[in-house]
Write a protein that holds these residues in place. Structure first.
Motif, PDB file in Angstrom:
ATOM      1  N   LYS A  79       0.866  -1.183   0.000  1.00  0.00           N
ATOM      2  CA  LYS A  79       0.000   0.000   0.000  1.00  0.00           C
ATOM      3  C   LYS A  79       0.897   1.226   0.000  1.00  0.00           C
ATOM      4  N   CYS A  80       0.501   2.239  -0.762  1.00  0.00           N
ATOM      5  CA  CYS A  80       1.356   3.420  -0.881  1.00  0.00           C
ATOM      6  C   CYS A  80       0.502   4.667  -1.068  1.00  0.00           C
ATOM      7  N   GLU A  81       0.959   5.757  -0.491  1.00  0.00           N
ATOM      8  CA  GLU A  81       0.287   7.046  -0.604  1.00  0.00           C
ATOM      9  C   GLU A  81       0.972   7.877  -1.670  1.00  0.00           C
ATOM     10  N   ASN A  82       0.157   8.595  -2.455  1.00  0.00           N
ATOM     11  CA  ASN A  82       0.691   9.415  -3.540  1.00  0.00           C
ATOM     12  C   ASN A  82      -0.229  10.610  -3.719  1.00  0.00           C
ATOM     13  N   GLY A  83       0.091  11.714  -3.016  1.00  0.00           N
ATOM     14  CA  GLY A  83      -0.773  12.894  -3.072  1.00  0.00           C
ATOM     15  C   GLY A  83      -2.101  12.624  -2.402  1.00  0.00           C
ATOM     16  N   GLN A  84      -3.198  12.818  -3.145  1.00  0.00           N
ATOM     17  CA  GLN A  84      -4.529  12.614  -2.573  1.00  0.00           C
ATOM     18  C   GLN A  84      -5.009  11.178  -2.704  1.00  0.00           C
ATOM     19  N   PHE A  85      -4.149  10.292  -3.204  1.00  0.00           N
ATOM     20  CA  PHE A  85      -4.553   8.916  -3.452  1.00  0.00           C
ATOM     21  C   PHE A  85      -3.837   7.931  -2.524  1.00  0.00           C
ATOM     22  N   LEU A  86      -4.592   6.912  -2.131  1.00  0.00           N
ATOM     23  CA  LEU A  86      -4.030   5.743  -1.473  1.00  0.00           C
ATOM     24  C   LEU A  86      -4.183   4.582  -2.442  1.00  0.00           C
ATOM     25  N   HIS A  87      -3.077   3.906  -2.752  1.00  0.00           N
ATOM     26  CA  HIS A  87      -3.090   2.798  -3.697  1.00  0.00           C
ATOM     27  C   HIS A  87      -2.860   1.486  -2.952  1.00  0.00           C
ATOM     28  N   LEU A  88      -3.712   0.501  -3.227  1.00  0.00           N
ATOM     29  CA  LEU A  88      -3.602  -0.820  -2.621  1.00  0.00           C
ATOM     30  C   LEU A  88      -3.430  -1.832  -3.741  1.00  0.00           C
ATOM     31  N   LEU A  89      -2.342  -2.609  -3.692  1.00  0.00           N
ATOM     32  CA  LEU A  89      -2.084  -3.606  -4.721  1.00  0.00           C
ATOM     33  C   LEU A  89      -2.295  -4.992  -4.133  1.00  0.00           C
ATOM     34  N   PHE A  90      -3.315  -5.692  -4.629  1.00  0.00           N
ATOM     35  CA  PHE A  90      -3.635  -7.047  -4.204  1.00  0.00           C
ATOM     36  C   PHE A  90      -3.214  -8.031  -5.295  1.00  0.00           C
ATOM     37  N   ILE A  91      -2.740  -9.197  -4.878  1.00  0.00           N
ATOM     38  CA  ILE A  91      -2.436 -10.259  -5.832  1.00  0.00           C
ATOM     39  C   ILE A  91      -3.189 -11.517  -5.422  1.00  0.00           C
ATOM     40  N   LYS A  92      -3.371 -12.418  -6.377  1.00  0.00           N
ATOM     41  CA  LYS A  92      -4.099 -13.655  -6.089  1.00  0.00           C
ATOM     42  C   LYS A  92      -3.193 -14.753  -5.567  1.00  0.00           C
ATOM     43  N   GLY A  93      -1.926 -14.451  -5.438  1.00  0.00           N
ATOM     44  CA  GLY A  93      -0.972 -15.421  -4.924  1.00  0.00           C
ATOM     45  C   GLY A  93       0.353 -15.261  -5.624  1.00  0.00           C
ATOM     46  N   PHE A  94       1.399 -15.844  -5.042  1.00  0.00           N
ATOM     47  CA  PHE A  94       2.729 -15.701  -5.621  1.00  0.00           C
ATOM     48  C   PHE A  94       2.962 -16.672  -6.772  1.00  0.00           C
ATOM     49  N   SER A  95       1.981 -17.523  -7.048  1.00  0.00           N
ATOM     50  CA  SER A  95       2.060 -18.392  -8.211  1.00  0.00           C
ATOM     51  C   SER A  95       1.088 -17.935  -9.293  1.00  0.00           C
ATOM     52  N   SER A  96       0.509 -16.748  -9.111  1.00  0.00           N
ATOM     53  CA  SER A  96      -0.459 -16.209 -10.057  1.00  0.00           C
ATOM     54  C   SER A  96       0.042 -14.878 -10.604  1.00  0.00           C
ATOM     55  N   SER A  97      -0.361 -14.544 -11.837  1.00  0.00           N
ATOM     56  CA  SER A  97       0.020 -13.275 -12.458  1.00  0.00           C
ATOM     57  C   SER A  97      -1.085 -12.230 -12.336  1.00  0.00           C
ATOM     58  N   GLU A  98      -2.219 -12.592 -11.759  1.00  0.00           N
ATOM     59  CA  GLU A  98      -3.352 -11.668 -11.649  1.00  0.00           C
ATOM     60  C   GLU A  98      -3.164 -10.699 -10.489  1.00  0.00           C
ATOM     61  N   PHE A  99      -3.651  -9.468 -10.678  1.00  0.00           N
ATOM     62  CA  PHE A  99      -3.576  -8.486  -9.598  1.00  0.00           C
ATOM     63  C   PHE A  99      -4.766  -7.540  -9.673  1.00  0.00           C
ATOM     64  N   ILE A 100      -5.043  -6.894  -8.556  1.00  0.00           N
ATOM     65  CA  ILE A 100      -6.106  -5.891  -8.448  1.00  0.00           C
ATOM     66  C   ILE A 100      -5.508  -4.634  -7.837  1.00  0.00           C
ATOM     67  N   LEU A 101      -5.739  -3.505  -8.497  1.00  0.00           N
ATOM     68  CA  LEU A 101      -5.253  -2.213  -8.007  1.00  0.00           C
ATOM     69  C   LEU A 101      -6.448  -1.394  -7.551  1.00  0.00           C
ATOM     70  N   CYS A 102      -6.462  -1.023  -6.269  1.00  0.00           N
ATOM     71  CA  CYS A 102      -7.526  -0.182  -5.710  1.00  0.00           C
ATOM     72  C   CYS A 102      -6.981   1.220  -5.482  1.00  0.00           C
ATOM     73  N   ASN A 103      -7.629   2.214  -6.064  1.00  0.00           N
ATOM     74  CA  ASN A 103      -7.217   3.603  -5.910  1.00  0.00           C
ATOM     75  C   ASN A 103      -8.289   4.367  -5.127  1.00  0.00           C
TER      76      ASN A 103
END
Length: 510
Positions: A94-118
């Motif tokens: 999770k990282c802060e960037n100005g007025q945004f908080l970004h959350l990076l979720f992954i489905k696992g370390f054996s998966s290439s899928e990810f979800i970015l929540c802004n």
């Protein structure tokens, strides 16, 4: 809820005002801890808005609920937004960037899928983007420890992270607005990909460049790792790579740096001939060549021994003098967490580090003849801050020790101290149990002023605080935000008196 104590920089504020006023509680908010939610993150904005992200303790229908609760400057609840995400997702960073908080979720370390929540704190809206890395990409599990290792870093409006693409070490630059990404493979001539790893990222302030540490494992049985610095631009084009293993007796690693001129850089880190760091390492680079490298052992520093008791420091000093009379150096081992480099100008820099020791206790388990003992990790006990000023030639000008007194031992490395560069001085905000200490150093290493504030306790008049976990961060203008958990008991109520546990927010003014 477990959190670390954070002391963040006071921006656009007069130091005189900080030291001239006492802290008071200007606003208070609390809620019972048994509401089924646990804290994930507290996000502050200099507009006076505050957001607390909480997650449901239990999944419903396979999903966790994430609640974004926005508060105004009076700590009055303003708006709430909720999202549901699969319980199988891993919050990688999770990282802060100005007025945004970004959350990076992954489905696992054996998966290439990810979800970015802004999350936008001004509009209180959450935008969810789902995407995939290439099928044979795997995320780096060590990014989970990015609070100290810097394996993920904000670089402009992008997030830098590392993984492996077809088992080859790869740098990813992820656009935080669109979830689109670019990749760059990392290679070293004559070395198999499995022996190469990418360490910390270092955005170079004031430029469109970033550096990263690249290590090559010598062999499976050796602790020796060859270290290099790779420098890229914002298009992920490799500009230059520089080996920093110019001293075969020691292992060096870098974690911070700056660009100081055309094709000129300075990088800092730690060195050791064992496992535990024994001092700091400074390397000056011109183009793709090392101009000068400097090893500064803890034992060489003028004020390092002041961190010990007078009796022990005297003993160490005698040992140091005895070794120096024989042409040897006294080596002191101590773990250190290093901050981003403080750049005063193109010729002068300040390196700030925090010294700590991993703490353990022994447990006995089993029964009868099967009794066994094991060591259990309790966390890292931070003891002191180390402040070193040096010039572009790598020569140390002065060193200074800072007192840290934290009752919390984090399970991973963390930065407790925060610094603020003024016109002719640097101010350090130091966490202490129930207090905030501020020390100001001039650029020549002299203490200009220092002050300690006691944080007030806020409870109902008929309650006493039995346990308190306090976390303090700068919020905006002349306000701090204090938050955490309290365990309260009704006064004079005997053994069966009313007790309650709360999550609380306090706006502290000075």
């Amino acid at each position: 809820m477990k959190k670390l104590i954070y002391i963040l920089v006071i921006a656009a504020l007069s130091i005189g005002n900080v030291w001239g006023q006492s802290i008071r509680n200007a606003a208070h908010f609390e809620t019972e801890l048994n509401d089924g939610l646990q804290e994930v993150h507290v996000f502050k904005h200099n507009s006076g808005n505050l957001m607390v992200l909480r997650k449901s303790e239990k999944a419903a229908d396979g999903d966790f609920t994430y609640v974004f609760t926005k508060y105004n400057s009076k700590l009055e609840e303003d708006k709430t937004a909720e999202i549901q995400l699969s319980k199988k997702l891993i919050l990688l960073t999770k990282c802060e960037n100005g007025q945004f908080l970004h959350l990076l979720f992954i489905k696992g370390f054996s998966s290439s899928e990810f979800i970015l929540c802004n999350y936008d704190i001004l509009s209180n809206k959450v935008n969810i983007l789902e995407s995939n890395m290439p099928d044979d990409f795997r995320f780096d599990r060590y990014a989970l420890y990015n609070s100290s290792s810097r394996r993920t870093q904000i670089f402009g409006n992008n997030l830098l992270l590392e993984g492996r693409l077809a088992k080859e070490p790869t740098i990813v630059s992820l656009d935080l607005k669109t979830a689109k990404f670019e990749t760059a493979a990392v290679s070293v001539d004559g070395v198999k990909p499995g022996k190469i790893y990418v360490g910390s990222f270092m955005p170079l302030q004031g430029t469109n460049e970033f550096a990263c540490m690249v290590g090559v494992k010598k062999s499976f049985f050796s602790r020796k790792v060859d270290q290099s610095v790779f420098i890229y631009n914002d298009k992920l084009e490799l500009l230059r790579s520089i080996s920093i293993d110019d001293n075969p007796q020691f292992t060096t690693s870098i974690v911070t740096g700056a660009k100081v001129g055309t094709d000129k850089y300075v990088f800092c880190g730690m060195f050791t001939n064992k496992i535990i760091p024994q001092g700091i390492y400074i390397v000056n680079i011109n183009g793709s060549k090392i101009e000068k490298s400097t090893l500064v052992g803890y034992g060489k520093m003028q004020n390092f021994l002041t961190r010990y008791s007078e009796k022990y420091a005297s003993k160490m000093l005698k040992k140091k003098e005895k070794l120096e009379s024989k042409g040897k150096e006294m080596m002191i081992n101590n773990h250190i967490t290093i901050h981003p480099l403080i750049v005063l100008n193109e010729n002068e820099f300040i390196l700030l580090g925090e010294l700590y020791w991993p703490m353990y206790h022994t447990e006995t388990y089993g029964t009868g003849n099967n009794m066994r003992t094991r060591e259990v990790f309790d966390g890292n006990q931070y003891t002191d801050g180390l402040c070193v000023k040096f010039n572009k030639d790598g020569s140390v000008i002065w060193d200074h020790m800072l007192d840290i007194y934290s009752s919390y031992w984090p399970m991973m490395e963390y930065q407790f101290i925060t610094e603020k560069v003024n016109e002719k001085s640097v101010s350090f905000f130091l966490p202490q149990k129930g207090k905030i200490a501020i020390q100001e150093l001039s650029f020549d290493g002299q203490i200009k002023d220092e002050k300690t504030y006691t944080i007030p306790k806020e409870t109902e008049s008929n309650e006493t605080v039995k346990e308190n976990t306090s976390f303090v961060e700068y919020w905006y203008d002349n306000y701090f935000i204090e938050y955490g958990n309290q365990y309260l008991k009704e006064k004079n109520s005997g053994l069966f008196g009313r007790r309650r546990s709360i999550y609380y927010l306090n706006r502290l003014a000075y």
